[in-house]
Design a protein around this motif. Structure first.
Motif, PDB file in Angstrom:
ATOM      1  N   ARG A  21       0.924  -1.147  -0.007  1.00 53.11           N
ATOM      2  CA  ARG A  21      -0.150   0.041  -0.045  1.00 53.11           C
ATOM      3  C   ARG A  21       0.792   1.199   0.152  1.00 53.11           C
ATOM      4  O   ARG A  21       0.784   2.257  -0.713  1.00 53.11           O
ATOM      5  N   LEU A  22       1.968   1.272   0.922  1.00 62.95           N
ATOM      6  CA  LEU A  22       2.890   2.412   0.703  1.00 62.95           C
ATOM      7  C   LEU A  22       3.377   2.463  -0.680  1.00 62.95           C
ATOM      8  O   LEU A  22       3.418   3.818  -0.841  1.00 62.95           O
ATOM      9  N   LEU A  23       3.914   1.671  -1.164  1.00 60.58           N
ATOM     10  CA  LEU A  23       4.589   1.795  -2.541  1.00 60.58           C
ATOM     11  C   LEU A  23       3.430   2.259  -3.811  1.00 60.58           C
ATOM     12  O   LEU A  23       3.825   3.427  -4.240  1.00 60.58           O
ATOM     13  N   VAL A  24       2.457   1.795  -3.412  1.00 60.27           N
ATOM     14  CA  VAL A  24       1.511   2.133  -4.307  1.00 60.27           C
ATOM     15  C   VAL A  24       0.916   3.524  -4.009  1.00 60.27           C
ATOM     16  O   VAL A  24       0.725   4.320  -4.987  1.00 60.27           O
ATOM     17  N   VAL A  30       3.577  -2.438  -8.142  1.00 61.89           N
ATOM     18  CA  VAL A  30       4.108  -3.641  -7.299  1.00 61.89           C
ATOM     19  C   VAL A  30       3.723  -5.085  -8.148  1.00 61.89           C
ATOM     20  O   VAL A  30       2.477  -5.124  -8.460  1.00 61.89           O
ATOM     21  N   TYR A  31       4.530  -5.893  -7.991  1.00 66.64           N
ATOM     22  CA  TYR A  31       4.094  -7.148  -8.284  1.00 66.64           C
ATOM     23  C   TYR A  31       3.863  -8.181  -7.132  1.00 66.64           C
ATOM     24  O   TYR A  31       4.839  -8.231  -6.576  1.00 66.64           O
ATOM     25  N   LEU A  32       2.618  -8.723  -6.976  1.00 68.89           N
ATOM     26  CA  LEU A  32       2.245  -9.341  -5.729  1.00 68.89           C
ATOM     27  C   LEU A  32       2.507 -10.777  -5.730  1.00 68.89           C
ATOM     28  O   LEU A  32       1.943 -11.468  -6.787  1.00 68.89           O
ATOM     29  N   VAL A  33       3.269 -11.383  -5.026  1.00 70.64           N
ATOM     30  CA  VAL A  33       3.447 -12.914  -4.987  1.00 70.64           C
ATOM     31  C   VAL A  33       3.266 -13.444  -3.620  1.00 70.64           C
ATOM     32  O   VAL A  33       3.714 -12.830  -2.615  1.00 70.64           O
ATOM     33  N   ALA A  38      -6.398 -16.743  -3.105  1.00 69.02           N
ATOM     34  CA  ALA A  38      -7.478 -16.215  -2.587  1.00 69.02           C
ATOM     35  C   ALA A  38      -7.220 -14.564  -2.180  1.00 69.02           C
ATOM     36  O   ALA A  38      -7.492 -13.531  -2.229  1.00 69.02           O
ATOM     37  N   LYS A  39      -5.929 -14.852  -1.243  1.00 69.02           N
ATOM     38  CA  LYS A  39      -5.358 -13.555  -0.371  1.00 69.02           C
ATOM     39  C   LYS A  39      -4.721 -12.430  -1.708  1.00 69.02           C
ATOM     40  O   LYS A  39      -4.912 -11.266  -1.394  1.00 69.02           O
ATOM     41  N   LEU A  40      -4.092 -13.252  -2.531  1.00 67.96           N
ATOM     42  CA  LEU A  40      -3.458 -12.339  -3.565  1.00 67.96           C
ATOM     43  C   LEU A  40      -4.638 -11.395  -4.351  1.00 67.96           C
ATOM     44  O   LEU A  40      -4.229 -10.352  -4.579  1.00 67.96           O
ATOM     45  N   LYS A  41      -5.449 -12.096  -4.673  1.00 66.41           N
ATOM     46  CA  LYS A  41      -6.565 -11.666  -5.632  1.00 66.41           C
ATOM     47  C   LYS A  41      -7.278 -10.567  -4.876  1.00 66.41           C
ATOM     48  O   LYS A  41      -7.537  -9.423  -5.517  1.00 66.41           O
ATOM     49  N   GLU A  46      -7.657  -4.735  -4.685  1.00 66.53           N
ATOM     50  CA  GLU A  46      -7.689  -3.272  -3.919  1.00 66.53           C
ATOM     51  C   GLU A  46      -6.555  -2.368  -4.529  1.00 66.53           C
ATOM     52  O   GLU A  46      -6.892  -1.247  -4.636  1.00 66.53           O
ATOM     53  N   LEU A  47      -5.607  -2.866  -4.772  1.00 75.00           N
ATOM     54  CA  LEU A  47      -4.252  -2.155  -5.452  1.00 75.00           C
ATOM     55  C   LEU A  47      -4.360  -2.035  -6.893  1.00 75.00           C
ATOM     56  O   LEU A  47      -3.625  -1.138  -7.188  1.00 75.00           O
ATOM     57  N   GLN A  48      -5.066  -2.726  -7.396  1.00 74.34           N
ATOM     58  CA  GLN A  48      -5.238  -2.836  -9.001  1.00 74.34           C
ATOM     59  C   GLN A  48      -3.751  -2.967  -9.469  1.00 74.34           C
ATOM     60  O   GLN A  48      -3.085  -2.319 -10.375  1.00 74.34           O
ATOM     61  N   GLN A  49      -3.047  -4.029  -8.803  1.00 76.40           N
ATOM     62  CA  GLN A  49      -1.759  -4.446  -9.295  1.00 76.40           C
ATOM     63  C   GLN A  49      -1.679  -5.989  -9.674  1.00 76.40           C
ATOM     64  O   GLN A  49      -2.598  -6.544  -8.978  1.00 76.40           O
TER      65      GLN A  49
END
Length: 243
Positions: A21-24, A30-33, A38-41, A46-49
């Motif tokens: 959230r801070l980076l966005v 950010v690329y989320l891994v 389910a948690k990633l989605k 939320e962040l549109q990343q």
């Protein structure tokens, strides 16, 4: 300020969410891994990343994930590994599987990230941040497994920082004290445990995910690109002050 692209392993944990959230919010992508789709989605929505599922204890999966990220968004400016666990048992109560799980989750995941970055990001200025712990610097009862694993992470980081400095890769660690996240919730489940944990820290409070996210953000920032091979301890004085 140059806008950057960052890859965050373990993005949906307490610290991972705060950092993402801070980076966005600061305009970076950010690329989320992580392993839990389910948690990633949910965080991705939320962040549109973008996101990708990956088991960080599997070296080949981590390598393939970085290739996938490159295919999608190109080279990244920063990589953070927040995958970890907390194992609080004395050595004589640890089973072999407890030990293996601790080493794989904390140390093997860090090695997998270092290896993938060294293979695929060489020559592109990249800041890599790994997560250690204050317990790697000061002996705490019942921390044998996690202290060993995180001490290994710090040794890995320092060696990689030296090996790949000429390839424009920087490696650093952040070493937190006790941080209030879902992972540590069981430690603070009663008032007595909470007060004892707070009292261990000279600043008389537990860390919050944002405290660690701010430190990682500092090491990722392009303006701080003369820092490598360092451990930034963010622990309210836990590991260095006797009071």
């Amino acid at each position: 300020m140059k806008l950057q692209k960052h890859l965050i392993f373990g993005a949906y944990g307490g610290i991972g969410q705060a950092l993402s959230r801070l980076l966005v919010q600061n305009g970076h992508s950010v690329y989320l891994v992580g392993r839990d789709e389910a948690k990633l989605k949910a965080l991705s929505a939320e962040l549109q990343q973008p996101y990708a599922c990956c088991d960080l204890t599997d070296i080949t999966q981590v390598d393939a994930t970085l290739v996938k990220v490159h295919d999608h968004i190109g080279q990244v400016d920063g990589v953070v590994n927040l995958v970890g666990s907390i194992v609080l048992k004395p050595a004589h109560l640890l089973s072999q599987q407890d030990w293996i799980n601790c080493i794989n989750t904390n140390l093997t995941s860090a090695f997998a990230v270092v290896r993938a970055i060294a293979k695929h990001q060489t020559g592109y200025p990249t800041s890599v941040v790994l997560l250690s712990t204050a317990a790697a610097h000061l002996g705490f009862a019942n921390h044998e497994a996690i202290s060993a694993a995180k001490s290994g992470v710090e040794g890995l980081m320092k060696s990689a920082a030296c090996s790949y400095a000429k390839q424009a890769l920087r490696f650093n660690c952040v070493a937190p004290g006790l941080v209030h996240t879902g992972l540590t919730e069981h430690i603070f489940k009663n008032q007595r445990g909470l007060e004892y944990s707070q009292g261990l820290h000279p600043l008389q409070r537990l860390g919050e995910p944002g405290d660690i996210a701010n430190a990682i953000n500092f090491l990722l920032a392009a303006d701080n690109n003369w820092i490598t091979g360092q451990v930034l301890t963010v622990d309210g004085g836990l590991s260095t002050l006797k009071y």
